[in-house]
Design an enzyme around this catalytic site. Structure first.
Site, PDB file in Angstrom:
ATOM      1  N   ASP A 136       0.862  -1.185   0.000  1.00  0.00           N
ATOM      2  CA  ASP A 136       0.000   0.000   0.000  1.00  0.00           C
ATOM      3  C   ASP A 136       0.896   1.231   0.000  1.00  0.00           C
ATOM      4  O   ASP A 136       1.389   1.657   1.044  1.00  0.00           O
ATOM      5  CB  ASP A 136      -0.916  -0.019   1.225  1.00  0.00           C
ATOM      6  CG  ASP A 136      -2.059   0.975   1.083  1.00  0.00           C
ATOM      7  OD1 ASP A 136      -2.154   1.658   0.047  1.00  0.00           O
ATOM      8  OD2 ASP A 136      -2.883   1.044   2.023  1.00  0.00           O
ATOM      9  N   ALA A 137       1.146   1.730  -1.188  1.00  0.00           N
ATOM     10  CA  ALA A 137       2.148   2.791  -1.335  1.00  0.00           C
ATOM     11  C   ALA A 137       1.577   4.014  -2.038  1.00  0.00           C
ATOM     12  O   ALA A 137       2.144   5.090  -1.966  1.00  0.00           O
ATOM     13  CB  ALA A 137       3.344   2.268  -2.120  1.00  0.00           C
ATOM     14  N   LYS A 138       0.442   3.837  -2.718  1.00  0.00           N
ATOM     15  CA  LYS A 138      -0.250   4.943  -3.388  1.00  0.00           C
ATOM     16  C   LYS A 138       0.710   5.757  -4.260  1.00  0.00           C
ATOM     17  O   LYS A 138       0.710   6.977  -4.234  1.00  0.00           O
ATOM     18  CB  LYS A 138      -0.994   5.805  -2.374  1.00  0.00           C
ATOM     19  CG  LYS A 138      -2.015   4.973  -1.582  1.00  0.00           C
ATOM     20  CD  LYS A 138      -2.866   5.785  -0.636  1.00  0.00           C
ATOM     21  CE  LYS A 138      -3.934   4.928   0.028  1.00  0.00           C
ATOM     22  NZ  LYS A 138      -3.438   3.944   1.004  1.00  0.00           N
ATOM     23  N   ARG A 139       1.515   5.066  -5.069  1.00  0.00           N
ATOM     24  CA  ARG A 139       2.471   5.718  -5.940  1.00  0.00           C
ATOM     25  C   ARG A 139       1.794   6.191  -7.221  1.00  0.00           C
ATOM     26  O   ARG A 139       0.618   5.885  -7.475  1.00  0.00           O
ATOM     27  CB  ARG A 139       3.609   4.754  -6.280  1.00  0.00           C
ATOM     28  CG  ARG A 139       4.434   4.301  -5.085  1.00  0.00           C
ATOM     29  CD  ARG A 139       5.148   5.455  -4.407  1.00  0.00           C
ATOM     30  NE  ARG A 139       6.192   4.998  -3.480  1.00  0.00           N
ATOM     31  CZ  ARG A 139       6.051   4.880  -2.164  1.00  0.00           C
ATOM     32  NH1 ARG A 139       4.911   5.187  -1.571  1.00  0.00           N
ATOM     33  NH2 ARG A 139       7.067   4.475  -1.416  1.00  0.00           N
TER      34      ARG A 139
END
Lengths: 273, 273
Positions: free
Chosen positions: B94-97
Protein backbone atom coordinates in the site's frame (compact mmCIF):
# COMPACT_ATOMS: atom_id res chain seq x y z
CA UNK A 1 13.23 27.54 4.70
CA UNK A 2 10.70 30.33 4.44
CA UNK A 3 9.30 32.20 1.47
CA UNK A 4 11.46 35.26 1.97
CA UNK A 5 14.62 33.15 2.02
CA UNK A 6 13.60 31.44 -1.22
CA UNK A 7 12.93 34.78 -2.91
CA UNK A 8 16.27 36.15 -1.71
CA UNK A 9 18.11 33.15 -3.12
CA UNK A 10 16.42 33.60 -6.47
CA UNK A 11 17.21 37.29 -6.84
CA UNK A 12 20.71 37.21 -5.39
CA UNK A 13 21.80 34.26 -7.55
CA UNK A 14 19.65 35.28 -10.54
CA UNK A 15 18.29 31.79 -10.91
CA UNK A 16 15.08 29.89 -10.22
CA UNK A 17 16.51 26.63 -11.47
CA UNK A 18 15.94 23.35 -9.65
CA UNK A 19 18.17 20.44 -10.65
CA UNK A 20 16.29 17.14 -10.60
CA UNK A 21 18.43 14.35 -9.19
CA UNK A 22 16.74 11.45 -11.03
CA UNK A 23 19.76 9.27 -10.60
CA UNK A 24 19.60 6.02 -12.56
CA UNK A 25 22.54 3.62 -12.49
CA UNK A 26 21.88 2.67 -16.10
CA UNK A 27 22.26 6.27 -17.21
CA UNK A 28 25.14 7.66 -15.18
CA UNK A 29 28.68 7.49 -16.64
CA UNK A 30 29.60 3.85 -16.39
CA UNK A 31 33.09 4.46 -15.01
CA UNK A 32 31.39 5.58 -11.79
CA UNK A 33 30.10 2.06 -11.19
CA UNK A 34 33.47 1.12 -9.70
CA UNK A 35 32.78 3.52 -6.80
CA UNK A 36 31.39 2.13 -3.55
CA UNK A 37 28.21 4.22 -3.89
CA UNK A 38 28.09 5.24 -7.57
CA UNK A 39 24.76 7.07 -7.27
CA UNK A 40 26.01 9.21 -4.39
CA UNK A 41 29.31 9.92 -6.14
CA UNK A 42 27.32 11.00 -9.19
CA UNK A 43 25.02 13.23 -7.11
CA UNK A 44 27.90 14.77 -5.22
CA UNK A 45 29.76 15.76 -8.37
CA UNK A 46 26.59 17.01 -10.07
CA UNK A 47 25.72 19.08 -7.01
CA UNK A 48 29.18 20.59 -6.66
CA UNK A 49 29.21 21.50 -10.35
CA UNK A 50 25.69 22.91 -10.62
CA UNK A 51 25.23 24.61 -7.22
CA UNK A 52 26.24 28.09 -8.44
CA UNK A 53 23.51 28.02 -11.10
CA UNK A 54 20.52 26.64 -9.23
CA UNK A 55 18.65 27.39 -6.01
CA UNK A 56 17.00 24.00 -5.44
CA UNK A 57 17.56 20.26 -5.82
CA UNK A 58 14.82 17.70 -6.33
CA UNK A 59 15.66 14.02 -5.89
CA UNK A 60 12.78 11.83 -7.10
CA UNK A 61 12.26 9.00 -4.63
CA UNK A 62 11.34 6.48 -7.33
CA UNK A 63 14.92 6.41 -8.54
CA UNK A 64 16.32 5.79 -5.07
CA UNK A 65 13.69 3.23 -4.06
CA UNK A 66 14.42 1.28 -7.23
CA UNK A 67 17.97 0.74 -5.93
CA UNK A 68 16.60 -0.92 -2.79
CA UNK A 69 17.94 -0.25 0.68
CA UNK A 70 21.19 1.04 -0.73
CA UNK A 71 19.23 3.57 -2.76
CA UNK A 72 17.43 4.92 0.28
CA UNK A 73 20.80 5.27 2.00
CA UNK A 74 22.04 7.19 -1.05
CA UNK A 75 19.00 9.47 -0.86
CA UNK A 76 19.71 10.14 2.82
CA UNK A 77 23.41 10.79 2.18
CA UNK A 78 22.51 13.17 -0.65
CA UNK A 79 20.15 15.17 1.58
CA UNK A 80 22.79 15.34 4.31
CA UNK A 81 25.44 16.40 1.81
CA UNK A 82 23.19 19.21 0.60
CA UNK A 83 22.32 20.40 4.09
CA UNK A 84 25.97 20.45 5.19
CA UNK A 85 27.48 21.99 2.09
CA UNK A 86 24.70 24.00 0.48
CA UNK A 87 22.40 25.05 3.33
CA UNK A 88 20.77 27.79 1.27
CA UNK A 89 19.56 25.44 -1.47
CA UNK A 90 15.93 24.43 -1.20
CA UNK A 91 15.45 20.65 -1.04
CA UNK A 92 12.38 19.05 -2.60
CA UNK A 93 11.66 15.35 -2.06
CA UNK A 94 9.66 14.41 -5.13
CA UNK A 95 7.65 11.54 -3.71
CA UNK A 96 4.03 12.35 -4.63
CA UNK A 97 2.76 10.90 -1.38
CA UNK A 98 -0.75 11.15 0.08
CA UNK A 99 -2.84 8.83 2.23
CA UNK A 100 -5.48 9.01 4.97
CA UNK A 101 -4.59 11.39 7.80
CA UNK A 102 -3.23 8.71 10.14
CA UNK A 103 -0.86 7.53 7.43
CA UNK A 104 0.08 10.92 5.95
CA UNK A 105 1.29 11.73 9.47
CA UNK A 106 3.84 8.93 9.13
CA UNK A 107 5.04 10.19 5.74
CA UNK A 108 5.33 13.72 7.14
CA UNK A 109 7.46 12.50 10.03
CA UNK A 110 9.63 10.50 7.69
CA UNK A 111 10.37 13.26 5.21
CA UNK A 112 10.31 16.39 7.37
CA UNK A 113 11.74 15.10 10.65
CA UNK A 114 13.95 12.16 9.71
CA UNK A 115 15.26 13.01 6.25
CA UNK A 116 14.82 16.71 7.01
CA UNK A 117 13.92 17.92 3.51
CA UNK A 118 12.29 21.35 3.12
CA UNK A 119 9.39 20.23 0.97
CA UNK A 120 7.54 17.24 -0.40
CA UNK A 121 5.36 16.74 -3.48
CA UNK A 122 1.86 15.51 -2.59
CA UNK A 123 -0.94 13.99 -4.69
CA UNK A 124 -4.32 15.64 -4.01
CA UNK A 125 -6.76 12.83 -4.91
CA UNK A 126 -7.57 11.89 -1.30
CA UNK A 127 -8.41 15.45 -0.26
CA UNK A 128 -7.96 17.61 2.80
CA UNK A 129 -7.07 15.14 5.53
CA UNK A 130 -4.42 13.58 3.30
CA UNK A 131 -2.67 16.94 2.88
CA UNK A 132 -3.12 18.68 6.24
CA UNK A 133 -0.66 16.56 8.28
CA UNK A 134 2.15 17.89 6.11
CA UNK A 135 1.07 21.49 6.71
CA UNK A 136 1.46 21.10 10.46
CA UNK A 137 5.25 21.40 10.13
CA UNK A 138 6.56 24.93 10.62
CA UNK A 139 8.98 26.06 7.91
CA UNK A 140 8.16 23.10 5.64
CA UNK A 141 6.32 23.10 2.34
CA UNK A 142 3.65 21.02 0.64
CA UNK A 143 4.02 21.04 -3.14
CA UNK A 144 0.66 19.82 -4.37
CA UNK A 145 0.18 18.29 -7.82
CA UNK A 146 -2.12 20.59 -9.79
CA UNK A 147 -1.55 20.34 -13.55
CA UNK A 148 1.24 17.94 -14.38
CA UNK A 149 3.53 17.87 -17.40
CA UNK A 150 2.63 14.42 -18.78
CA UNK A 151 0.12 13.40 -21.44
CA UNK A 152 -2.04 11.68 -18.79
CA UNK A 153 -2.64 15.06 -17.12
CA UNK A 154 -5.52 15.48 -19.56
CA UNK A 155 -7.29 12.32 -18.32
CA UNK A 156 -8.65 13.73 -15.08
CA UNK A 157 -7.04 17.08 -14.27
CA UNK A 158 -8.84 18.89 -17.10
CA UNK A 159 -12.28 17.46 -16.33
CA UNK A 160 -14.79 20.30 -16.04
CA UNK A 161 -17.47 20.22 -13.39
CA UNK A 162 -21.05 21.40 -13.92
CA UNK A 163 -19.96 25.01 -13.32
CA UNK A 164 -17.08 24.86 -15.79
CA UNK A 165 -14.39 24.54 -13.15
CA UNK A 166 -11.66 22.09 -14.12
CA UNK A 167 -10.32 19.61 -11.58
CA UNK A 168 -6.88 21.25 -11.33
CA UNK A 169 -8.62 24.57 -10.69
CA UNK A 170 -10.69 22.99 -7.94
CA UNK A 171 -7.53 21.51 -6.41
CA UNK A 172 -5.94 24.97 -6.42
CA UNK A 173 -9.02 26.71 -5.03
CA UNK A 174 -9.87 24.15 -2.32
CA UNK A 175 -6.28 23.79 -1.14
CA UNK A 176 -5.92 27.53 -0.58
CA UNK A 177 -8.33 26.91 2.31
CA UNK A 178 -5.83 24.47 3.87
CA UNK A 179 -2.60 26.39 3.55
CA UNK A 180 -1.28 29.62 2.05
CA UNK A 181 1.55 31.01 -0.02
CA UNK A 182 3.90 30.53 2.91
CA UNK A 183 3.57 26.76 3.15
CA UNK A 184 2.15 25.57 -0.17
CA UNK A 185 3.39 25.47 -3.73
CA UNK A 186 1.90 23.72 -6.76
CA UNK A 187 3.29 21.47 -9.48
CA UNK A 188 2.42 22.84 -12.90
CA UNK A 189 4.08 21.28 -15.94
CA UNK A 190 6.12 23.49 -18.27
CA UNK A 191 4.28 21.84 -21.14
CA UNK A 192 1.05 23.58 -20.10
CA UNK A 193 1.86 26.92 -21.79
CA UNK A 194 -1.01 29.41 -21.62
CA UNK A 195 -2.71 27.45 -18.83
CA UNK A 196 -0.39 29.32 -16.45
CA UNK A 197 -2.65 32.34 -16.98
CA UNK A 198 -5.63 30.41 -15.66
CA UNK A 199 -3.57 29.16 -12.74
CA UNK A 200 -2.45 32.66 -11.79
CA UNK A 201 -6.12 33.72 -11.58
CA UNK A 202 -6.54 31.36 -8.62
CA UNK A 203 -3.10 31.43 -7.01
CA UNK A 204 -1.59 34.80 -8.02
CA UNK A 205 1.23 34.70 -5.47
CA UNK A 206 2.02 31.05 -4.77
CA UNK A 207 5.26 29.55 -5.98
CA UNK A 208 4.87 26.99 -8.75
CA UNK A 209 7.26 24.08 -9.18
CA UNK A 210 7.55 23.63 -12.92
CA UNK A 211 8.96 20.37 -14.31
CA UNK A 212 9.00 19.56 -17.99
CA UNK A 213 11.54 22.04 -19.38
CA UNK A 214 14.07 20.16 -21.52
CA UNK A 215 13.50 16.42 -22.03
CA UNK A 216 9.72 16.85 -21.82
CA UNK A 217 9.62 19.76 -24.25
CA UNK A 218 8.35 22.74 -22.21
CA UNK A 219 9.53 26.29 -23.00
CA UNK A 220 11.11 28.41 -20.27
CA UNK A 221 10.11 31.65 -21.98
CA UNK A 222 6.48 30.62 -22.26
CA UNK A 223 6.36 29.55 -18.62
CA UNK A 224 7.78 32.93 -17.59
CA UNK A 225 5.50 34.88 -19.91
CA UNK A 226 2.35 33.39 -18.39
CA UNK A 227 3.44 32.31 -14.91
CA UNK A 228 5.99 34.72 -13.49
CA UNK A 229 5.08 37.10 -10.65
CA UNK A 230 6.75 40.15 -9.11
CA UNK A 231 8.51 37.82 -6.68
CA UNK A 232 9.35 35.37 -9.48
CA UNK A 233 6.89 32.75 -8.20
CA UNK A 234 8.53 29.99 -10.22
CA UNK A 235 10.96 27.19 -9.50
CA UNK A 236 11.72 25.54 -12.83
CA UNK A 237 13.09 22.02 -12.75
CA UNK A 238 15.26 20.24 -15.27
CA UNK A 239 16.46 16.71 -14.60
CA UNK A 240 17.60 14.58 -17.53
CA UNK A 241 18.54 17.59 -19.67
CA UNK A 242 21.15 18.60 -17.10
CA UNK A 243 22.39 15.56 -15.25
CA UNK A 244 22.83 13.31 -18.30
CA UNK A 245 24.41 15.94 -20.54
CA UNK A 246 27.50 13.77 -20.95
CA UNK A 247 28.44 10.17 -20.34
CA UNK A 248 32.16 10.94 -20.23
CA UNK A 249 34.65 11.97 -17.57
CA UNK A 250 33.40 15.53 -18.13
CA UNK A 251 29.83 14.70 -17.02
CA UNK A 252 29.79 17.15 -14.11
CA UNK A 253 31.27 19.94 -16.20
CA UNK A 254 28.74 19.23 -18.96
CA UNK A 255 25.92 19.36 -16.40
CA UNK A 256 27.26 22.66 -15.10
CA UNK A 257 27.24 24.10 -18.61
CA UNK A 258 23.63 23.05 -19.19
CA UNK A 259 22.65 24.49 -15.81
CA UNK A 260 24.55 27.69 -16.52
CA UNK A 261 22.83 28.10 -19.89
CA UNK A 262 19.43 27.81 -18.20
CA UNK A 263 20.54 30.16 -15.42
CA UNK A 264 21.51 32.77 -17.99
CA UNK A 265 18.12 32.50 -19.67
CA UNK A 266 16.53 32.84 -16.25
CA UNK A 267 18.58 35.94 -15.40
CA UNK A 268 17.14 37.60 -18.52
CA UNK A 269 13.62 36.70 -17.44
CA UNK A 270 14.23 38.01 -13.91
CA UNK A 271 15.43 41.34 -15.28
CA UNK A 272 12.05 41.82 -16.93
CA UNK A 273 10.31 41.94 -13.54
CA UNK B 1 -0.92 -14.44 -8.54
CA UNK B 2 -3.81 -14.55 -11.00
CA UNK B 3 -7.49 -13.87 -10.55
CA UNK B 4 -8.46 -17.54 -10.45
CA UNK B 5 -5.96 -18.24 -7.70
CA UNK B 6 -7.31 -15.35 -5.65
CA UNK B 7 -10.88 -16.60 -6.05
CA UNK B 8 -9.86 -20.14 -5.09
CA UNK B 9 -8.18 -18.88 -1.93
CA UNK B 10 -11.29 -16.96 -0.96
CA UNK B 11 -13.72 -19.84 -1.40
CA UNK B 12 -11.50 -22.59 -0.03
CA UNK B 13 -10.62 -20.63 3.12
CA UNK B 14 -14.02 -18.90 3.34
CA UNK B 15 -12.43 -15.52 3.85
CA UNK B 16 -11.80 -12.35 1.89
CA UNK B 17 -9.97 -10.68 4.75
CA UNK B 18 -6.80 -8.70 4.25
CA UNK B 19 -4.77 -7.89 7.35
CA UNK B 20 -3.19 -4.46 7.16
CA UNK B 21 0.32 -4.45 8.58
CA UNK B 22 0.43 -0.78 9.64
CA UNK B 23 3.20 -1.47 12.07
CA UNK B 24 3.99 1.47 14.34
CA UNK B 25 6.64 1.12 17.06
CA UNK B 26 4.63 3.39 19.34
CA UNK B 27 1.63 1.07 19.16
CA UNK B 28 3.06 -2.45 19.26
CA UNK B 29 3.41 -4.20 22.63
CA UNK B 30 6.28 -2.44 24.30
CA UNK B 31 8.00 -5.63 25.50
CA UNK B 32 8.83 -6.32 21.83
CA UNK B 33 11.10 -3.28 21.74
CA UNK B 34 13.90 -5.36 23.27
CA UNK B 35 14.00 -7.49 20.08
CA UNK B 36 16.62 -6.68 17.45
CA UNK B 37 13.91 -5.87 14.89
CA UNK B 38 10.74 -5.25 16.92
CA UNK B 39 8.60 -4.39 13.90
CA UNK B 40 9.52 -7.61 12.10
CA UNK B 41 9.02 -9.70 15.22
CA UNK B 42 5.57 -8.12 15.60
CA UNK B 43 4.70 -8.75 11.93
CA UNK B 44 5.93 -12.35 12.07
CA UNK B 45 3.81 -13.20 15.08
CA UNK B 46 0.77 -11.36 13.71
CA UNK B 47 1.13 -13.18 10.39
CA UNK B 48 1.56 -16.62 11.96
CA UNK B 49 -1.50 -16.06 14.15
CA UNK B 50 -3.82 -14.58 11.53
CA UNK B 51 -2.83 -16.51 8.38
CA UNK B 52 -5.61 -19.13 8.72
CA UNK B 53 -8.27 -16.39 8.71
CA UNK B 54 -7.12 -14.11 5.91
CA UNK B 55 -6.11 -14.41 2.27
CA UNK B 56 -4.06 -11.23 1.92
CA UNK B 57 -1.65 -8.95 3.76
CA UNK B 58 -1.24 -5.25 3.15
CA UNK B 59 1.78 -3.47 4.62
CA UNK B 60 1.46 0.30 4.25
CA UNK B 61 4.80 1.75 3.18
CA UNK B 62 4.36 4.95 5.20
CA UNK B 63 4.80 3.01 8.42
CA UNK B 64 8.01 1.36 7.23
CA UNK B 65 9.48 4.48 5.65
CA UNK B 66 8.91 6.35 8.91
CA UNK B 67 11.35 3.93 10.56
CA UNK B 68 14.08 4.93 8.11
CA UNK B 69 16.42 2.45 6.46
CA UNK B 70 15.72 -0.12 9.13
CA UNK B 71 12.03 0.15 8.36
CA UNK B 72 12.55 -0.55 4.67
CA UNK B 73 14.60 -3.59 5.65
CA UNK B 74 11.72 -4.70 7.88
CA UNK B 75 9.30 -4.29 4.99
CA UNK B 76 11.56 -6.41 2.78
CA UNK B 77 11.97 -9.10 5.45
CA UNK B 78 8.20 -9.18 5.96
CA UNK B 79 7.56 -9.70 2.24
CA UNK B 80 10.17 -12.44 2.09
CA UNK B 81 8.71 -14.10 5.19
CA UNK B 82 5.26 -14.10 3.58
CA UNK B 83 6.50 -15.47 0.27
CA UNK B 84 8.46 -18.27 1.93
CA UNK B 85 5.90 -19.30 4.51
CA UNK B 86 2.53 -18.28 3.08
CA UNK B 87 2.95 -18.39 -0.70
CA UNK B 88 -0.80 -18.47 -1.32
CA UNK B 89 -1.48 -15.21 0.49
CA UNK B 90 -1.89 -12.18 -1.78
CA UNK B 91 0.57 -9.38 -0.95
CA UNK B 92 -0.45 -5.76 -1.42
CA UNK B 93 2.10 -2.97 -1.04
CA UNK B 94 0.00 0.00 0.00
CA UNK B 95 2.15 2.79 -1.34
CA UNK B 96 -0.25 4.94 -3.39
CA UNK B 97 2.47 5.72 -5.94
CA UNK B 98 2.05 7.38 -9.34
CA UNK B 99 4.33 9.62 -11.40
CA UNK B 100 5.12 10.36 -15.05
CA UNK B 101 5.73 7.23 -17.14
CA UNK B 102 9.52 7.34 -16.94
CA UNK B 103 9.32 7.48 -13.15
CA UNK B 104 6.42 5.06 -12.65
CA UNK B 105 8.63 2.55 -14.46
CA UNK B 106 11.13 2.85 -11.63
CA UNK B 107 8.45 2.32 -8.97
CA UNK B 108 7.14 -0.71 -10.88
CA UNK B 109 10.61 -2.24 -10.99
CA UNK B 110 11.12 -1.56 -7.32
CA UNK B 111 7.88 -3.11 -6.07
CA UNK B 112 7.23 -5.87 -8.59
CA UNK B 113 10.78 -7.03 -9.41
CA UNK B 114 12.84 -6.22 -6.35
CA UNK B 115 10.42 -6.52 -3.43
CA UNK B 116 8.33 -8.97 -5.44
CA UNK B 117 4.89 -8.04 -4.12
CA UNK B 118 1.79 -9.11 -6.07
CA UNK B 119 0.12 -5.74 -6.19
CA UNK B 120 0.55 -2.06 -5.52
CA UNK B 121 -1.92 0.73 -4.74
CA UNK B 122 -1.69 3.60 -7.25
CA UNK B 123 -3.06 7.16 -7.21
CA UNK B 124 -4.85 8.08 -10.46
CA UNK B 125 -4.44 11.87 -10.55
CA UNK B 126 -1.68 11.85 -13.20
CA UNK B 127 -3.64 9.68 -15.63
CA UNK B 128 -2.87 6.92 -18.08
CA UNK B 129 0.90 7.10 -18.51
CA UNK B 130 1.35 7.13 -14.73
CA UNK B 131 -0.56 3.83 -14.41
CA UNK B 132 0.38 1.87 -17.52
CA UNK B 133 3.99 0.98 -16.57
CA UNK B 134 2.62 -1.07 -13.67
CA UNK B 135 0.26 -2.97 -15.99
CA UNK B 136 3.16 -4.18 -18.11
CA UNK B 137 4.03 -6.79 -15.46
CA UNK B 138 2.47 -10.20 -16.08
CA UNK B 139 0.74 -11.66 -13.04
CA UNK B 140 0.92 -8.38 -11.09
CA UNK B 141 -1.92 -6.08 -10.10
CA UNK B 142 -2.59 -2.36 -10.05
CA UNK B 143 -5.00 -1.37 -7.29
CA UNK B 144 -6.15 2.09 -8.28
CA UNK B 145 -7.61 4.57 -5.80
CA UNK B 146 -11.23 5.19 -6.75
CA UNK B 147 -13.38 6.21 -3.78
CA UNK B 148 -11.38 6.26 -0.57
CA UNK B 149 -12.57 5.78 3.00
CA UNK B 150 -11.52 9.13 4.45
CA UNK B 151 -13.47 12.36 4.90
CA UNK B 152 -11.31 14.08 2.26
CA UNK B 153 -12.63 11.67 -0.37
CA UNK B 154 -15.52 14.11 -0.79
CA UNK B 155 -13.22 16.99 -1.75
CA UNK B 156 -12.45 15.87 -5.30
CA UNK B 157 -13.59 12.28 -5.87
CA UNK B 158 -17.29 13.20 -5.77
CA UNK B 159 -17.00 16.19 -8.11
CA UNK B 160 -19.53 15.84 -10.92
CA UNK B 161 -18.62 16.81 -14.45
CA UNK B 162 -20.96 18.55 -16.88
CA UNK B 163 -22.61 15.20 -17.75
CA UNK B 164 -23.17 14.21 -14.12
CA UNK B 165 -20.27 11.77 -13.99
CA UNK B 166 -18.37 11.93 -10.72
CA UNK B 167 -14.57 11.88 -10.69
CA UNK B 168 -14.32 8.41 -9.12
CA UNK B 169 -16.68 7.12 -11.80
CA UNK B 170 -14.51 8.65 -14.49
CA UNK B 171 -11.44 7.05 -12.92
CA UNK B 172 -13.19 3.68 -13.01
CA UNK B 173 -14.45 4.08 -16.55
CA UNK B 174 -11.27 5.47 -18.10
CA UNK B 175 -9.01 2.96 -16.39
CA UNK B 176 -10.99 0.01 -17.74
CA UNK B 177 -9.47 1.08 -21.08
CA UNK B 178 -5.96 0.56 -19.66
CA UNK B 179 -6.35 -2.78 -17.94
CA UNK B 180 -9.03 -5.32 -17.11
CA UNK B 181 -10.37 -7.46 -14.29
CA UNK B 182 -7.28 -9.66 -14.55
CA UNK B 183 -4.76 -6.98 -13.67
CA UNK B 184 -6.67 -4.15 -12.00
CA UNK B 185 -8.55 -3.72 -8.76
CA UNK B 186 -9.90 -0.56 -7.14
CA UNK B 187 -9.75 0.91 -3.68
CA UNK B 188 -13.24 1.67 -2.39
CA UNK B 189 -13.66 2.63 1.26
CA UNK B 190 -15.98 0.56 3.45
CA UNK B 191 -17.43 3.82 4.69
CA UNK B 192 -18.98 4.46 1.26
CA UNK B 193 -22.04 2.21 1.82
CA UNK B 194 -24.55 2.39 -1.00
CA UNK B 195 -22.00 3.92 -3.36
CA UNK B 196 -20.87 0.36 -4.03
CA UNK B 197 -23.98 0.00 -6.18
CA UNK B 198 -22.84 2.85 -8.41
CA UNK B 199 -19.35 1.38 -8.58
CA UNK B 200 -20.67 -2.03 -9.63
CA UNK B 201 -22.48 -0.41 -12.55
CA UNK B 202 -19.08 0.50 -14.03
CA UNK B 203 -16.89 -2.37 -12.85
CA UNK B 204 -19.29 -5.29 -12.28
CA UNK B 205 -16.54 -7.93 -12.08
CA UNK B 206 -13.40 -6.24 -10.82
CA UNK B 207 -12.11 -6.97 -7.36
CA UNK B 208 -12.37 -4.08 -4.92
CA UNK B 209 -9.93 -3.58 -2.09
CA UNK B 210 -12.02 -2.24 0.77
CA UNK B 211 -10.31 -0.52 3.70
CA UNK B 212 -12.19 1.19 6.48
CA UNK B 213 -13.91 -1.70 8.27
CA UNK B 214 -13.21 -1.43 11.98
CA UNK B 215 -11.28 1.62 13.21
CA UNK B 216 -12.69 3.81 10.42
CA UNK B 217 -16.29 2.71 11.00
CA UNK B 218 -17.34 0.87 7.82
CA UNK B 219 -19.83 -2.04 7.96
CA UNK B 220 -18.87 -5.41 6.47
CA UNK B 221 -22.49 -6.35 5.88
CA UNK B 222 -23.25 -3.17 4.00
CA UNK B 223 -20.14 -3.57 1.84
CA UNK B 224 -21.21 -7.12 0.97
CA UNK B 225 -24.82 -6.15 0.36
CA UNK B 226 -23.90 -3.56 -2.25
CA UNK B 227 -20.49 -4.68 -3.49
CA UNK B 228 -20.27 -8.48 -3.55
CA UNK B 229 -20.27 -10.41 -6.84
CA UNK B 230 -20.68 -14.07 -7.79
CA UNK B 231 -16.92 -14.47 -7.46
CA UNK B 232 -16.89 -12.46 -4.22
CA UNK B 233 -15.14 -9.48 -5.85
CA UNK B 234 -14.10 -8.06 -2.50
CA UNK B 235 -10.94 -8.02 -0.44
CA UNK B 236 -11.80 -6.33 2.84
CA UNK B 237 -8.96 -4.89 4.87
CA UNK B 238 -8.72 -4.32 8.59
CA UNK B 239 -5.52 -2.95 10.10
CA UNK B 240 -5.69 -1.33 13.52
CA UNK B 241 -8.78 -3.28 14.58
CA UNK B 242 -6.84 -6.53 14.28
CA UNK B 243 -3.17 -5.90 14.87
CA UNK B 244 -3.57 -3.69 17.92
CA UNK B 245 -6.26 -5.77 19.63
CA UNK B 246 -4.04 -6.24 22.66
CA UNK B 247 -0.92 -4.63 24.08
CA UNK B 248 -0.09 -7.66 26.21
CA UNK B 249 1.85 -10.89 25.74
CA UNK B 250 -1.29 -12.27 24.11
CA UNK B 251 -1.23 -9.70 21.29
CA UNK B 252 -0.91 -12.27 18.49
CA UNK B 253 -3.67 -14.44 19.94
CA UNK B 254 -5.91 -11.39 20.36
CA UNK B 255 -5.25 -10.44 16.73
CA UNK B 256 -6.10 -13.98 15.65
CA UNK B 257 -9.42 -13.77 17.50
CA UNK B 258 -10.32 -10.49 15.84
CA UNK B 259 -9.36 -11.91 12.46
CA UNK B 260 -11.31 -15.10 13.12
CA UNK B 261 -14.41 -13.12 14.10
CA UNK B 262 -14.25 -11.21 10.82
CA UNK B 263 -13.57 -14.44 8.91
CA UNK B 264 -16.70 -16.00 10.40
CA UNK B 265 -18.81 -13.02 9.38
CA UNK B 266 -17.28 -13.31 5.91
CA UNK B 267 -18.07 -17.03 5.69
CA UNK B 268 -21.74 -16.18 6.26
CA UNK B 269 -21.63 -13.58 3.49
CA UNK B 270 -19.92 -16.02 1.10
CA UNK B 271 -22.62 -18.61 1.71
CA UNK B 272 -25.20 -16.14 0.41
CA UNK B 273 -23.59 -16.20 -3.05
Amino acid sequence: MNRQQIIEQIFSKKTFLCVGLDTDLRKIPQFLLKEEDPAFEFNKQIIDATAPYCMAYKPNLAFYESMGLKGIATFEKTINYLKENYPNHFIIADAKRGDIGNTSNMYAKSFFEDFGVHSLTIAPYMGEDSVKPFLAYQGKWVILLALTSNAGSADFQLTEDAHGERLFEKVLRKSTEWGDKNNMMYVVGATQGKMFEDIRKIVPDHFLLVPGVGAQGGSLQEVCKYGMTKECGLIVNSSRGIIYASQGEDFAQAAAEKAKALQQEMAIELEKI
